[in-house]
Design an enzyme around this catalytic site. Structure first.
Site, PDB file in Angstrom:
ATOM      1  N   SER A 177      12.991 -23.148  10.347  1.00 11.41           N
ATOM      2  CA  SER A 177      11.520 -22.739  10.401  1.00 11.41           C
ATOM      3  C   SER A 177      11.676 -21.308  11.342  1.00 11.41           C
ATOM      4  O   SER A 177      11.069 -20.548  11.649  1.00 11.41           O
ATOM      5  CB  SER A 177      10.633 -23.728  11.134  1.00 11.41           C
ATOM      6  OG  SER A 177      10.019 -24.652   9.791  1.00 11.41           O
ATOM      7  N   ASN A 189      11.261 -27.617   1.365  1.00 15.68           N
ATOM      8  CA  ASN A 189      11.180 -28.742   2.462  1.00 15.68           C
ATOM      9  C   ASN A 189      11.709 -28.216   3.839  1.00 15.68           C
ATOM     10  O   ASN A 189      11.165 -29.594   5.182  1.00 15.68           O
ATOM     11  CB  ASN A 189      12.492 -29.736   2.464  1.00 15.68           C
ATOM     12  CG  ASN A 189      12.157 -30.081   0.879  1.00 15.68           C
ATOM     13  OD1 ASN A 189      11.399 -30.901   0.628  1.00 15.68           O
ATOM     14  ND2 ASN A 189      13.601 -30.021   0.296  1.00 15.68           N
ATOM     15  N   TYR A 190      11.918 -26.779   4.262  1.00 21.57           N
ATOM     16  CA  TYR A 190      12.763 -26.929   5.451  1.00 21.57           C
ATOM     17  C   TYR A 190      11.611 -25.681   6.645  1.00 21.57           C
ATOM     18  O   TYR A 190      11.470 -26.172   7.043  1.00 21.57           O
ATOM     19  CB  TYR A 190      14.109 -26.331   5.232  1.00 21.57           C
ATOM     20  CG  TYR A 190      14.693 -27.105   5.070  1.00 21.57           C
ATOM     21  CD1 TYR A 190      14.983 -27.819   6.953  1.00 21.57           C
ATOM     22  CD2 TYR A 190      15.328 -27.503   3.860  1.00 21.57           C
ATOM     23  CE1 TYR A 190      16.337 -29.202   6.042  1.00 21.57           C
ATOM     24  CE2 TYR A 190      16.301 -28.504   3.733  1.00 21.57           C
ATOM     25  CZ  TYR A 190      17.008 -29.491   4.940  1.00 21.57           C
ATOM     26  OH  TYR A 190      17.630 -29.660   4.714  1.00 21.57           O
ATOM     27  N   ILE A 191      10.639 -25.298   5.899  1.00 18.93           N
ATOM     28  CA  ILE A 191      10.086 -24.136   6.056  1.00 18.93           C
ATOM     29  C   ILE A 191       8.815 -24.474   6.990  1.00 18.93           C
ATOM     30  O   ILE A 191       7.514 -24.970   5.215  1.00 18.93           O
ATOM     31  CB  ILE A 191       9.597 -22.555   5.532  1.00 18.93           C
ATOM     32  CG1 ILE A 191      10.984 -22.401   5.447  1.00 18.93           C
ATOM     33  CG2 ILE A 191       8.587 -21.367   6.104  1.00 18.93           C
ATOM     34  CD1 ILE A 191      11.594 -20.671   4.447  1.00 18.93           C
TER      35      ILE A 191
END
Length: 819
Positions: free
Chosen positions: A573, A777-779
């Site tokens: 992120s 899933n990550y940002i």
DNA sequence: CCGCTAACTTAGCAAACCAGCT
DNA sequence: AGCTGGTTTGCTAAGTTAGCGG
């Protein structure tokens, strides 16, 4: 079939070493001192502050952003603040319970919304009594009476009156309020372990029973048709379906399949007494042909037929698509029970090809609210068990027969339950921002710790943080040999002095992690060298003193809830946010999107998210190359036209590039190109002629004669001959165009060319990078939403429908929001 | 400390869908 | 208006993590 290039090929002989966790050396304080290149001094201060390594790969790595988040003095203050806040929140939540149930009432008018066609029209439940009178939508009759009865109020949430916000205002905004905005309430879900107070659902959807093949469709054994039992035929069909795929060429897959097939055959022998002993003699292709024909038939259905079929399917699935959670209708995710099939393990999974059995209701455990009606199991069957556990989020579970793993039915990604988890995941990784300085300081100091345990832990922490490695749990003999940080083996890490490291191993899903000559902290380099030292062999673990639990316990010491995976989220992120700063302020939406995608790509590379290059990629690139040349061709023409009318001094002074010749544009190609263009024009003329004649006929006028067409075509031929001639002479006809027009045209052409080039190279660069995984899933979606608002890019351009739904909780983020 | 269980997130692949082209 | 190739969605395998019992 095309071999999977992305995954590391597993060879027969690369057996994985099993739990080679022998202790090498003792753990005494002095053990490290006899290592030659080990500095004897106590930890050096300057090492701690040393500059982060440059990431050697093309990706801008977390190290680039480190300074921004890394902290100096302000940090401690801010983390103190956070702690205070936390405490405050907890206080609040202790009284009020931040659980879904409690925060919900405010927007409850949702229940008034006209229901969709599902068993679960929202019924104002327990706490909705107040406004239910006005609102209540007639609910569908297929909701049973039992479901209607007033559900319990859980003790924990009974303290708060239903229709109030935390500050006590009663909100009643009318019927149009559709969505329950849990995120607008304070703080996601609290730390209470209860996730819901009432839950109703209709169980799960089972795949249809096996329908035997038509009588004439049979597999062959040793060239002869075999009369299989239905049970065996079903399994044969599973194999027929993979014929022609990579699986069918996989030895392990075939071996496992055949073993299980034979076991089914033993229990359900062929009706004609055939003994099936040899896989090589099996011929499943007749079944395959039948399947292909069926597929074709399906494809050939008319639109209406397809629609009808879909409606029918939807109809029977309808009861299972939604549930009622705390009185709200919520979408269920995987309500379909997984059908039987052949297990498709990834990479060199030792169990691939094994038969995954059909799940029976008796194997399923249902989780549902205490007062809810227990759904009926399919006629003649019973559920394995039923429980009422509101500390978990699943509606049903079963144990799968291949690995003995548990499978669960959860709510869909857009549900409140999932949304809350998602948001708190990002909030947690966001919190890491305040601690990351401490963490790094600590592990950097420990890189030189005299105790091997501490030093390994610090080195592992370094890798998790800087290289975004996964924690890397131990894996069993019966799984694919993949590793993460803690399970790295000596063979996966190559060292090149002074401080370059190459990593080469298979990670999750057997995706290869390969990074050459990464520049690491010199101390990390030394440590890795020590950890690899004799008597360790290639198959021995690098980190023989630690494992994931150790590492996570260490992380947890810095911050509540901190574990290895949080670093991936955090670094992804923060990298994304950082990269987005390069978005041009002016510029088209397309250009901004390019920046977005580039940022996305860098995150994906950071996380090593890969995908197979599509079969058509090369062809696509070739095509693009051709289109690029066509553009250059046009530019060349413009350039030569301009040269004829230009007054040199000015135009070329303003645009020096206008003199540059096109690279990579051969006469041969241009000849062919012109022929091609000519042919296309000829085709167009012919078609136009047909159409015109058709029109004339319809209007009862007399048609043109073939000679008229011939004439037209003649003209086309002539025109292109001239074009070719002029082009060869380097003097295309300028016509009436003046210098200004040509200058503008030229400028436009250059822009187009540039855009095209960027696009093409972009495409090539992401061909094996999977952008979706990091986006999903990550940002932190709030970064994306804020960016969209700040740069006036519609969110729909970057989030597909499902993501918009999944991330509704982030949609109101303000443009200046920071991760 | 260890191994195992349970529950949850993360992951790539393939089918389905859709949009832009001829 | 059908095809094609790219994108989106569905599926389910493969991870992580915490907690438990020995």
């Amino acid at each position: 079939m095309t071999a999977n290039l992305k995954r590391g090929a597993s060879t027969e002989n690369d057996k994985k070493p099993k739990k080679a966790k022998q202790n090498i050396g003792s753990d005494s304080e002095s053990e490290l001192s006899d290592v030659p290149d080990e500095p004897q001094q106590p930890p050096q201060v300057e090492q701690v502050t040393q500059v982060k390594q440059e990431s050697p790969s093309n990706l801008k790595h977390a190290s680039d952003v480190t300074p921004k988040v890394e902290n100096t003095n302000g940090l401690e203050n801010s983390s103190d603040l956070v702690n205070l806040k936390e405490i405050e929140n907890n206080k609040v939540s202790n009284d009020q319970d931040l659980n879904t149930s409690t925060v919900s009432p405010k927007k409850s008018s949702k229940s008034n919304k006209p229901s969709e066609d599902s068993d679960f029209d929202e019924k104002p439940k327990a706490r909705s009594s107040r406004r239910s009178a006005s609102a209540k939508k007639e609910k569908k009759e297929n909701v049973t009476d039992d479901e209607k009865k007033t559900p319990k109020k859980t003790p924990k949430n009974s303290s708060q009156p239903p229709n109030q916000t935390p500050n006590g205002d009663v909100k009643d905004e009318g019927d149009d309020e559709d969505d329950y905005k849990w995120w607008a309430e304070q703080g996601g879900f609290g730390d209470g372990t209860e996730r819901w107070s009432t839950l109703e659902h209709n169980g799960v959807f089972f795949p249809p029973e096996y329908i035997p093949l038509p009588k004439q469709v049979k597999m062959k054994y040793d060239g002869k048709l075999v009369e299989l039992s239905n049970e065996a035929e079903e399994v044969a069909g599973f194999y027929a379906a993979v014929l022609g795929s990579d699986h069918a060429a996989d030895e392990t897959f075939n071996k496992n399949f055949f073993q299980d097939f034979q076991s089914v055959l033993r229990d359900h022998p062929p009706l004609d007494g055939t003994k099936i002993k040899d896989f090589e003699k099996c011929d499943f292709s007749p079944i395959r042909e039948h399947l292909d024909i069926e597929k074709e038939k399906k494809k050939a259905m008319t639109k209406d037929e397809k629609k009808h079929a879909k409606e029918q399917r939807d109809e029977i699935e309808n009861p299972f698509t939604h549930c009622l959670l705390d009185g709200r209708k919520e979408k269920v995710g995987n309500f379909r029970i997984e059908p039987p099939s052949l297990f498709r393990g990834r990479g060199a999974h030792p169990k691939k090809g094994k038969l995954k059995l059909r799940i029976r209701p008796e194997q399923i455990t249902i989780n549902i609210g205490k007062d809810a009606k227990i759904p009926d199991a399919p006629p003649g069957t019973n559920w394995g068990s039923v429980q009422h556990d509101n500390t978990v989020t699943w509606l049903a579970t079963w144990k799968e027969n291949i690995n003995g793993a548990y499978k669960y039915v959860y709510l869909a990604p857009g549900s409140t339950l999932k949304g809350q988890s998602d948001m708190s995941k990002f909030e947690k990784s966001r919190e890491l921002k305040h601690y990351i300085g401490n963490v790094r300081e600590s592990y950097e100091a420990d890189l030189q710790n005299k105790v091997m345990f501490d030093r390994q832990r610090a080195t592992a922490a370094y890798l998790v943080d800087r290289l975004a490695l996964r924690a890397g749990n131990e894996k069993g003999e019966d799984e694919a040999d993949t590793v993460g940080c803690c399970s790295l083996r000596c063979e996966h890490v190559m060292l090149r002095p002074p401080n370059l490291v190459t990593f080469d191993f298979l990670g999750k899903d057997s995706v290869r992690f390969y990074q050459e000559d990464i520049k690491v902290d010199p101390q990390v380099f030394k440590n890795l060298r020590i950890f690899k030292k004799e008597p360790k062999g290639p198959q021995d673990p690098i980190f023989d003193r630690i494992h994931t639990t150790v590492l996570n316990n260490y992380f947890r010491g810095f911050m509540k809830g901190l574990s290895a995976k949080v670093f991936r989220t955090y670094n992804a992120s923060i990298t994304f946010q950082e990269e987005l700063k390069q978005t041009p302020n002016e510029g088209t939406v397309a250009e901004k999107l390019l920046s977005f995608n580039r940022a996305n790509r860098n995150v994906a590379i950071l996380c090593n998210h890969q995908k197979n290059v599509s079969k058509s990629h090369d062809a696509t690139m070739d095509k693009m190359g051709d289109r690029l040349k066509a553009l250059k061709y046009q530019r060349r023409k413009l350039r030569q036209m301009l040269a004829q009318v230009a007054d040199d001094k000015k135009v070329y002074k303003d645009h020096p590039s206008f003199k540059d010749e096109e690279s990579d544009l051969e006469d041969e190609w241009m000849d062919a190109h012109e022929e091609n263009e000519r042919d296309k024009e000829v085709e167009r003329q012919k078609k136009k002629f047909e159409r015109d004649n058709e029109k004339l006929r319809n209007e009862d006028q007399k048609e043109m004669k073939p000679e008229d067409l011939g004439e037209r075509l003649q003209e086309v031929e002539e025109k292109w001959k001239t074009v070719t001639k002029e082009r060869r002479a380097g003097k295309p006809d300028v016509g009436k165009k003046n210098q200004t027009q040509l200058t503008t045209a030229m400028q436009k052409m250059e822009d187009r060319l540039e855009a095209f080039r960027v696009n093409a190279s972009n495409k090539d660069e992401v061909k094996d990078v999977s952008l979706g995984t990091s986006k999903i899933n990550y940002i932190d979606p709030r970064i994306t939403v804020a960016w969209c608002k700040a740069y006036e890019v519609p969110v729909e351009k970057v989030f597909a429908k499902t993501l918009l739904t999944k991330f509704t909780w982030a949609m109101e983020t303000s443009p200046d929001w920071k991760f």
